[in-house]
Design an enzyme around this catalytic site. Structure first.
Site, PDB file in Angstrom:
ATOM      1  N   ASP A  48     -31.661  30.190  62.747  1.00  0.00           N
ATOM      2  CA  ASP A  48     -32.253  28.732  61.620  1.00  0.00           C
ATOM      3  C   ASP A  48     -33.422  29.678  61.204  1.00  0.00           C
ATOM      4  OD1 ASP A  48     -32.014  26.931  60.293  1.00  0.00           O
ATOM      5  OD2 ASP A  48     -33.689  26.229  61.442  1.00  0.00           O
ATOM      6  N   TYR A  53     -42.104  29.525  58.110  1.00  0.00           N
ATOM      7  CA  TYR A  53     -42.457  29.954  59.670  1.00  0.00           C
ATOM      8  C   TYR A  53     -42.614  30.744  59.929  1.00  0.00           C
ATOM      9  CZ  TYR A  53     -38.410  26.204  60.248  1.00  0.00           C
ATOM     10  OH  TYR A  53     -38.131  25.493  60.668  1.00  0.00           O
ATOM     11  N   LYS A  78     -34.956  28.153  54.208  1.00  0.00           N
ATOM     12  CA  LYS A  78     -35.673  26.801  53.675  1.00  0.00           C
ATOM     13  C   LYS A  78     -37.106  27.737  52.633  1.00  0.00           C
ATOM     14  CE  LYS A  78     -34.376  25.097  58.021  1.00  0.00           C
ATOM     15  NZ  LYS A  78     -35.272  25.486  58.888  1.00  0.00           N
ATOM     16  N   HIS A 109     -36.908  22.403  51.991  1.00  0.00           N
ATOM     17  CA  HIS A 109     -37.293  22.445  53.606  1.00  0.00           C
ATOM     18  C   HIS A 109     -38.144  20.985  53.350  1.00  0.00           C
ATOM     19  CE1 HIS A 109     -39.472  24.524  56.833  1.00  0.00           C
ATOM     20  NE2 HIS A 109     -39.040  22.981  57.170  1.00  0.00           N
TER      21      HIS A 109
END
Length: 312
Positions: A48, A53, A78, A109
């Site tokens: 994931d 990130y 996302k 997201h």
């Protein structure tokens, strides 16, 4: 060890245990090695990710380092808030970062669009310090762009993350494709039973991020959790993960520690088999007994539609 899979409304099967990569910082942790270990040595087949990130290049390197064919790995990423009017552009950046030409699952997201021309590429702010939300963006238009990616073959399934029932219902009002999943903060202190039941009624699979809570969260020392763990010779983390797994929820524990990566995977499977219905019901009731608590509450200056979300 064999991981159960859950059938999505897109026709794909998603491995019920995935490796979360949030806060896995490539400059402070051996992310590629951890990803490769999870896939090659432990048996994870679901990773994931997210554009926000900031570590997708390291994650992609780890996937390649594992030696396991791309087709055998379920990859999720996302769409970030500053890209709600440029969905394919964000996806293309993610694909390039990961080194793949498609995703198995692509999520919105947050149901919050941010000013793409603001003072920061990820978290634009207003003069008063609040996040610069673009209130002119309609989530339904964002979803149309997501649907177009499926038609182009660049993503196999699309879904959402952090969507309340109100937001899901709004999206479904004009959707051609029903979201395959809704990724949420789910754990024994924030089980969101009502929302889970609603999602099931619409054929949407729930995914749990932060299934162990967050740093210094009290879940691992909860008396009920530790008692059940001791009874079955399990660790508290095993019980927390196994509880969600037994309830048909995809779990996404995150770690770059090889020890934790392995123990989360094996412990979750063991606990899901050992916990009986009475124990699952005890865990179901922890939040209602006065322990309801979210640990991830970004200061979005908008109403997300969750009854328990802190007011900004």
């Amino acid at each position: 060890m064999s991981v159960p899979k859950i059938k999505l409304n897109s026709g794909l099967e998603i491995p019920a245990i995935g490796l979360g990569t949030w806060q896995a910082k490539p400059d402070t942790a051996p992310v590629p090695e951890a990803i490769a270990y999870a896939i090659k040595e432990v048996g994870y087949r679901h990773i994931d990710c997210a554009w926000a990130y900031g570590n997708e290049k390291s994650v992609g390197e780890g996937i390649r380092l594992s030696g396991v064919p791309r087709s055998d790995i379920f990859i999720t990423s996302k769409l970030w808030g500053t890209y709600h009017t440029r969905v394919e552009e964000c996806l293309n950046e993610t694909l390039a970062n990961l080194g793949t030409d498609y995703l198995d699952l692509y999520l919105i997201h947050w149901p919050v669009a941010l000013n793409q021309n603001g003072n920061h590429p990820m978290f634009p702010t207003l003069p008063d310090g609040k996040r610069d939300v673009d209130h002119n963006v309609d989530l339904r238009n964002t979803w149309k762009q997501m649907e177009a990616l499926v038609k182009k073959g660049k993503v196999k399934s699309i879904g959402i993350s952090n969507f309340s029932q109100v937001k899901v219902e709004y999206l479904l009002g004009k959707a051609e494709i029903v979201p395959a999943v809704n990724q949420l903060e789910l754990h024994v202190y924030n089980p969101q039973h009502k929302l889970i039941a609603f999602l099931k009624s619409k054929g949407i699979v729930a995914e749990a991020y932060s299934p162990l809570g967050s740093t210094n969260a009290p879940l691992l020392t909860d008396e009920t959790v530790t008692a059940i763990a001791a009874k079955h010779s399990l660790q508290p983390a095993d019980v927390l993960l196994g509880y969600l797994l037994a309830r048909g929820i995809v779990i996404l524990p995150k770690s770059v520690s090889t020890t934790r990566i392995a123990s989360n995977f094996k412990g979750a499977l063991a606990a899901a088999e050992k916990l009986d219905e009475s124990e699952l019901e005890r865990l179901d009731g922890l939040a209602a007994s006065g322990k309801q608590k979210r640990f991830i509450t970004p200061p979005w200056p908008v109403d997300l539609g969750f009854d328990d979300w802190p007011q900004v």
